[in-house]
Scaffold this active site. Structure first.
Site, PDB file in Angstrom:
ATOM      1  N   HIS A  17       0.835  -1.210   0.000  1.00 38.45           N
ATOM      2  CA  HIS A  17       0.000   0.000   0.000  1.00 38.45           C
ATOM      3  C   HIS A  17       0.869   1.258   0.000  1.00 38.45           C
ATOM      4  CE1 HIS A  17      -3.060  -2.739   2.137  1.00 38.45           C
ATOM      5  NE2 HIS A  17      -3.474  -2.578   0.897  1.00 38.45           N
ATOM      6  N   LYS A  41     -16.439  -7.892   5.693  1.00 36.37           N
ATOM      7  CA  LYS A  41     -15.078  -8.328   5.995  1.00 36.37           C
ATOM      8  C   LYS A  41     -14.890  -8.434   7.497  1.00 36.37           C
ATOM      9  CE  LYS A  41     -12.389  -6.964   2.009  1.00 36.37           C
ATOM     10  NZ  LYS A  41     -11.157  -6.331   1.561  1.00 36.37           N
ATOM     11  N   ARG A  90      -2.144  -6.622  -8.176  1.00 35.92           N
ATOM     12  CA  ARG A  90      -1.061  -7.602  -8.082  1.00 35.92           C
ATOM     13  C   ARG A  90      -1.148  -8.688  -9.136  1.00 35.92           C
ATOM     14  NH1 ARG A  90      -2.081 -10.301  -3.098  1.00 35.92           N
ATOM     15  NH2 ARG A  90      -4.149  -9.431  -3.308  1.00 35.92           N
ATOM     16  N   SER A 127      -3.090  -7.760   2.530  1.00 35.60           N
ATOM     17  CA  SER A 127      -3.580  -7.523   3.892  1.00 35.60           C
ATOM     18  C   SER A 127      -4.144  -8.803   4.495  1.00 35.60           C
ATOM     19  CB  SER A 127      -4.651  -6.431   3.899  1.00 35.60           C
ATOM     20  OG  SER A 127      -4.079  -5.181   3.676  1.00 35.60           O
TER      21      SER A 127
END
Length: 150
Positions: A17, A41, A90, A127
């Site tokens: 990040h 989440k 990614r 994360s």
């Protein structure tokens, strides 16, 4: 002024990040890190702690602000008068997801999304993975920005 939001849950904020933020600062005047509240989440850190950690890390960078939000990302972008959304990707899977969201955001609000590819050495860091390491008591210092207080 070129203002962008960098949205995410940032639970926790990783070196991936911070790399995206540093690179985006080369062509943006201001970046607002928007920590979205996502009820779907399971987060490790409460939203207040995430805001505090990221604000602390960027305390000497006046071009970065950190806020939480609980609405659609495009609504948040409009609230803070951002013209752009910054996203890091990614994998090809990330790209396909982000392309769809970017198209919808442009159609609904005219907001452009800028995708930054993750640096190759950071593609394995997410994360989710770092959060799992935390939950099992592992040292995560190599995955979070140096100087960030957890």
């Amino acid at each position: 002024m070129r203002r962008a939001i960098f949205p995410g849950t940032f639970d926790p904020f990783t070196i991936g990040h911070s790399s995206v933020v540093a690179r985006a600062l080369t062509f943006m005047d201001e970046i607002i890190i928007g920590i979205g509240i996502n009820e779907n989440k399971n987060t490790y850190f409460p939203i207040e702690k995430r805001v505090e950690m990221i604000q602390g890390f960027y305390r000497n960078e006046p071009r970065i602000k950190v806020y939480s939000y609980d609405c659609l990302t495009i609504d948040f972008a409009q609230q803070v008068d951002a013209q752009f959304i910054i996203r890091g990707i990614r994998t090809v899977k990330d790209f396909e997801y982000e392309e769809t969201i970017a198209d919808i955001n442009r159609k609904l609000a005219g907001i452009e999304t800028i995708l930054l590819f993750t640096e190759p050495e950071l593609t394995c860091i997410s994360s989710t993975t770092v959060r799992e390491l935390l939950q099992f008591g592992k040292d995560i210092s190599q995955f979070i920005p140096k100087g960030m207080e957890i």
